[in-house]
Each structure stands twice: as structure tokens, then as C-alpha cells.
Design a protein around this motif. Structure first.
Motif, PDB file in Angstrom:
ATOM      1  N   LYS A  49       0.835  -1.202   0.000  1.00 13.67           N
ATOM      2  CA  LYS A  49       0.000   0.000   0.000  1.00 13.67           C
ATOM      3  C   LYS A  49       0.872   1.255   0.000  1.00 13.67           C
ATOM      4  N   ASP A  50       1.851   1.293   0.889  1.00 18.37           N
ATOM      5  CA  ASP A  50       2.689   2.484   1.034  1.00 18.37           C
ATOM      6  C   ASP A  50       3.558   2.736  -0.201  1.00 18.37           C
ATOM      7  N   ASN A  51       3.862   1.677  -0.945  1.00 16.97           N
ATOM      8  CA  ASN A  51       4.734   1.827  -2.112  1.00 16.97           C
ATOM      9  C   ASN A  51       3.996   1.673  -3.440  1.00 16.97           C
ATOM     10  N   ASN A  52       2.650   1.661  -3.356  1.00 15.51           N
ATOM     11  CA  ASN A  52       1.808   1.594  -4.570  1.00 15.51           C
ATOM     12  C   ASN A  52       2.177   0.416  -5.473  1.00 15.51           C
ATOM     13  N   ILE A  53       2.341  -0.760  -4.871  1.00 21.45           N
ATOM     14  CA  ILE A  53       2.666  -1.957  -5.646  1.00 21.45           C
ATOM     15  C   ILE A  53       1.399  -2.787  -5.813  1.00 21.45           C
ATOM     16  N   PRO A  54       0.898  -2.937  -7.028  1.00 23.80           N
ATOM     17  CA  PRO A  54      -0.286  -3.775  -7.223  1.00 23.80           C
ATOM     18  C   PRO A  54       0.031  -5.253  -7.028  1.00 23.80           C
ATOM     19  N   ILE A  55      -0.989  -6.023  -6.672  1.00 25.37           N
ATOM     20  CA  ILE A  55      -0.852  -7.467  -6.464  1.00 25.37           C
ATOM     21  C   ILE A  55      -1.896  -8.168  -7.321  1.00 25.37           C
ATOM     22  N   ILE A  56      -1.486  -9.177  -8.044  1.00 23.03           N
ATOM     23  CA  ILE A  56      -2.442 -10.024  -8.763  1.00 23.03           C
ATOM     24  C   ILE A  56      -2.425 -11.393  -8.097  1.00 23.03           C
ATOM     25  N   VAL A  57      -3.580 -11.781  -7.548  1.00 21.03           N
ATOM     26  CA  VAL A  57      -3.709 -13.067  -6.858  1.00 21.03           C
ATOM     27  C   VAL A  57      -4.396 -14.045  -7.809  1.00 21.03           C
ATOM     28  N   PHE A  58      -3.763 -15.182  -8.060  1.00 18.58           N
ATOM     29  CA  PHE A  58      -4.330 -16.140  -9.004  1.00 18.58           C
ATOM     30  C   PHE A  58      -3.911 -17.562  -8.640  1.00 18.58           C
ATOM     31  N   ALA A  59      -4.569 -18.533  -9.256  1.00 13.24           N
ATOM     32  CA  ALA A  59      -4.269 -19.938  -8.986  1.00 13.24           C
ATOM     33  C   ALA A  59      -3.095 -20.395  -9.833  1.00 13.24           C
ATOM     34  N   LEU A  60      -2.145 -21.042  -9.207  1.00 14.42           N
ATOM     35  CA  LEU A  60      -0.949 -21.501  -9.910  1.00 14.42           C
ATOM     36  C   LEU A  60      -1.170 -22.833 -10.614  1.00 14.42           C
ATOM     37  N   ASP A  61      -2.149 -23.621 -10.144  1.00 15.46           N
ATOM     38  CA  ASP A  61      -2.274 -24.982 -10.659  1.00 15.46           C
ATOM     39  C   ASP A  61      -2.838 -25.053 -12.073  1.00 15.46           C
ATOM     40  N   GLU A  62      -3.295 -23.939 -12.623  1.00 12.70           N
ATOM     41  CA  GLU A  62      -3.762 -23.935 -14.004  1.00 12.70           C
ATOM     42  C   GLU A  62      -2.642 -23.422 -14.904  1.00 12.70           C
ATOM     43  N   PRO A  63      -2.093 -24.267 -15.757  1.00 12.85           N
ATOM     44  CA  PRO A  63      -0.989 -23.849 -16.628  1.00 12.85           C
ATOM     45  C   PRO A  63      -1.350 -22.625 -17.467  1.00 12.85           C
ATOM     46  N   GLY A  64      -0.380 -21.727 -17.597  1.00 13.60           N
ATOM     47  CA  GLY A  64      -0.588 -20.533 -18.414  1.00 13.60           C
ATOM     48  C   GLY A  64      -1.060 -19.320 -17.648  1.00 13.60           C
ATOM     49  N   ASN A  65      -1.391 -19.500 -16.364  1.00 10.97           N
ATOM     50  CA  ASN A  65      -1.927 -18.373 -15.595  1.00 10.97           C
ATOM     51  C   ASN A  65      -0.915 -17.263 -15.364  1.00 10.97           C
ATOM     52  N   ILE A  66       0.361 -17.612 -15.236  1.00  8.45           N
ATOM     53  CA  ILE A  66       1.376 -16.577 -15.011  1.00  8.45           C
ATOM     54  C   ILE A  66       1.443 -15.646 -16.216  1.00  8.45           C
ATOM     55  N   LYS A  67       1.435 -16.233 -17.411  1.00  8.14           N
ATOM     56  CA  LYS A  67       1.468 -15.426 -18.627  1.00  8.14           C
ATOM     57  C   LYS A  67       0.206 -14.576 -18.748  1.00  8.14           C
ATOM     58  N   LYS A  68      -0.940 -15.153 -18.416  1.00  9.54           N
ATOM     59  CA  LYS A  68      -2.199 -14.403 -18.479  1.00  9.54           C
ATOM     60  C   LYS A  68      -2.130 -13.179 -17.572  1.00  9.54           C
ATOM     61  N   ALA A  69      -1.529 -13.354 -16.396  1.00  9.63           N
ATOM     62  CA  ALA A  69      -1.448 -12.249 -15.434  1.00  9.63           C
ATOM     63  C   ALA A  69      -0.606 -11.097 -15.974  1.00  9.63           C
ATOM     64  N   ILE A  70       0.517 -11.415 -16.628  1.00  7.02           N
ATOM     65  CA  ILE A  70       1.410 -10.320 -17.050  1.00  7.02           C
ATOM     66  C   ILE A  70       0.985  -9.685 -18.374  1.00  7.02           C
ATOM     67  N   THR A  71       0.087 -10.353 -19.090  1.00 10.51           N
ATOM     68  CA  THR A  71      -0.403  -9.749 -20.333  1.00 10.51           C
ATOM     69  C   THR A  71      -1.696  -8.977 -20.108  1.00 10.51           C
ATOM     70  N   GLY A  72      -2.132  -8.905 -18.835  1.00  7.41           N
ATOM     71  CA  GLY A  72      -3.302  -8.099 -18.518  1.00  7.41           C
ATOM     72  C   GLY A  72      -4.628  -8.802 -18.714  1.00  7.41           C
ATOM     73  N   GLU A  73      -4.586 -10.109 -18.989  1.00  7.34           N
ATOM     74  CA  GLU A  73      -5.836 -10.856 -19.139  1.00  7.34           C
ATOM     75  C   GLU A  73      -6.549 -10.906 -17.787  1.00  7.34           C
ATOM     76  N   LYS A  74      -7.869 -10.845 -17.826  1.00  5.73           N
ATOM     77  CA  LYS A  74      -8.644 -10.828 -16.586  1.00  5.73           C
ATOM     78  C   LYS A  74      -8.508 -12.183 -15.895  1.00  5.73           C
ATOM     79  N   ILE A  75      -7.904 -12.159 -14.735  1.00  7.42           N
ATOM     80  CA  ILE A  75      -7.642 -13.387 -14.017  1.00  7.42           C
ATOM     81  C   ILE A  75      -7.529 -13.085 -12.531  1.00  7.42           C
ATOM     82  N   GLY A  76      -8.043 -13.963 -11.696  1.00  9.79           N
ATOM     83  CA  GLY A  76      -7.895 -13.831 -10.260  1.00  9.79           C
ATOM     84  C   GLY A  76      -8.450 -12.531  -9.705  1.00  9.79           C
ATOM     85  N   THR A  77      -7.725 -11.974  -8.741  1.00 13.33           N
ATOM     86  CA  THR A  77      -8.117 -10.717  -8.091  1.00 13.33           C
ATOM     87  C   THR A  77      -6.963  -9.734  -8.174  1.00 13.33           C
ATOM     88  N   ILE A  78      -7.279  -8.504  -8.536  1.00 16.08           N
ATOM     89  CA  ILE A  78      -6.263  -7.451  -8.592  1.00 16.08           C
ATOM     90  C   ILE A  78      -6.418  -6.550  -7.367  1.00 16.08           C
TER      91      ILE A  78
END
Length: 235
Positions: free
Chosen positions: A204-233
Motif C-alpha cells: 500500500k505504502d509503495n503503490n505496488i499492485p498485487i495479482i492473486v491467481f491460482a498456480l495450478d492452471e498452466p498458463g496463468n502466469i502469462k495471463k497475469a502479465i499480459t493483462g488478461e482478466k484473471i484472479g483478483t487485482i
């Protein structure tokens, strides 16, 4: 090729993630799958830092009859074991890595030096931060938030066993409601278990966003960094 929304990311992995279905120890097939997804980010030009927990090996609360400081140091050593396992999996795929430890162990890891870590990232190396913050009473969540701030990461990718943030434990409550977006303040006020309160406050103090998502689904890491709607921001 998908366009990356973030240039430099901090990936926070739980130790349990490396255990796979075993629930304990390291499943090297799982470690290799995670490493393959990290390699995909590196190949896209994303600079990746990573922090791994130690829940697959040791949790401080296991040693409830122990001195708390001793138990926490044991947990820090557990993160070093996991960091080396992840490093080995990444390097088997040809990804250059460095492990930097908050506790000096020069035979197996570099000491954490901020400028050196940033230089490694700029050269396309994955930097795995081990041993937490180097201090007892702080979790690896806090280590991830601290290192993310220090290396000026654009986002924390918080890979979990659940697919986002809920108002209560979805494994225990069928009526649990998932949040698509939250503010850091809401996380703290509602007492939501995204990260511990120290880590949440740092983000909060350093304005760092967090994307919370499930790791067990392959491809989710890439989805998170390309801005695809996934998990909770959380932002």
C-alpha cells in the motif's frame, strides 16, 4: 506475441506449490512446469524476480514448543532449499538465474545486494530471493513485498492454491464470494488473507499492485502479465 503489461515482476510462490499433490517435499515435475512458465516470461522480455516460501518443508508454527526465533530461522533455511530447486529447474531449461540470500551462505548463493540484483534482472537473469528478509518474525510475504519495492517491480504476482481473493475460505464455505478488484486499504480493513498485514501495508505504502491467481492452471502466469482478466487485482 502477447503484449506484456509489466516489464519487471515479482513472483511469489508458496512452498506448498512445489510439493504438488504430495503435500510435502519437492515434486520436481511441478518445479519444472513452473520453471517452464517463468521461461516463457523471460523469452517475452519480462524481468523476473521470485520469492519462494518453505511451507512444503517447514512452518514456524510447527515448532510451537520451540523458541520462535529458532523456528523462523529454520523456515528461512527451508526457503533456500526451495530456491536452489527452482534454480536447478530453470537452468535445465537454459534460463540464467541467480539465488540471492538474506543470510550469508557464499558457497551456494550470493548475498542480497540491491544494485547487483537489479543488474542481473537487466541482463535477463531470473533472481530468486531466499531466506526471507533475514529476520525472524517476518514472513516470505513480507520478503516478497520488500524485495519488490527494492527492485522497483511493477507488480507482485501472488500464485496461490485458490483462484483469487474471497470474503471467506472457499474450501470451507460454499457461499464464499470472490472479489475481482480490491484496494490495499480494503484488504487491511476487511482483514482479508491476501498477504500478512505487514506485507499488505508495504504494498500500500509503495503503490505496488498485487495479482492473486491460482498456480495450478498452466498458463496463468502469462495471463497475469499480459493483462488478461484473471484472479483478483489489489491496487
Amino acid at each position: 506475441m502477447s503484449e506484456c503489461k509489466y516489464k519487471r515482476v515479482m513472483l511469489k510462490l508458496s512452498g506448498e506449490a512445489l510439493a504438488g499433490a504430495n503435500g510435502f517435499g519437492i515434486d520436481f515435475n511441478v518445479a519444472l512446469r513452473i520453471a517452464t512458465e517463468i521461461k516463457e516470461l523471460v523469452d517475452m522480455g519480462v524481468e523476473v524476480g521470485a520469492v519462494v516460501g518453505a511451507g512444503n518443508i517447514w512452518r514456524g508454527r510447527q515448532g510451537e514448543d520451540m523458541d520462535r526465533t529458532t523456528a523462523d530461522y529454520m523456515g528461512m533455511l527451508g526457503t533456500c532449499i526451495n530456491a536452489l530447486a527452482l534454480q536447478d529447474s530453470l537452468e535445465s531449461l537454459g534460463v540464467m538465474t541467480r539465488v540471492q540470500s538474506a543470510i550469508e551462505m557464499k558457497e551456494v548463493a550470493e548475498p542480497f545486494i540491491r544494485r547487483r540484483a537489479m543488474r542481473h534482472l537487466e541482463k535477463g537473469r531470473v533472481v530468486i530471493f531466499a531466506a526471507g528478509t533475514g529476520n525472524p518474525y517476518f514472513s516470505t510475504d513480507t520478503a516478497a513485498a520488500l524485495r519488490a519495492a527494492e527492485i522497483e517491480a511493477d507488480v507482485i504476482l501472488l500464485a496461490k492454491k485458490v483462484d483469487g481473493v474471497y470474503d471467506k475460505d472457499p474450501h470451507k464455505h460454499d457461499d464464499a464470494v470472490k472479489f475481482d478488484t480490491l484496494s490495499h486499504l480494503e484488504v487491511l480493513e476487511k482483514g482479508l488473507q491476501v498477504m500478512d498485514s505487514t506485507a499488505s501495508s508495504l504494498c500500500k505504502d509503495n503503490n505496488i499492485p498485487i495479482i492473486v491467481f491460482a498456480l495450478d492452471e498452466p498458463g496463468n502466469i502469462k495471463k497475469a502479465i499480459t493483462g488478461e482478466k484473471i484472479g483478483t487485482i489489489v491496487s
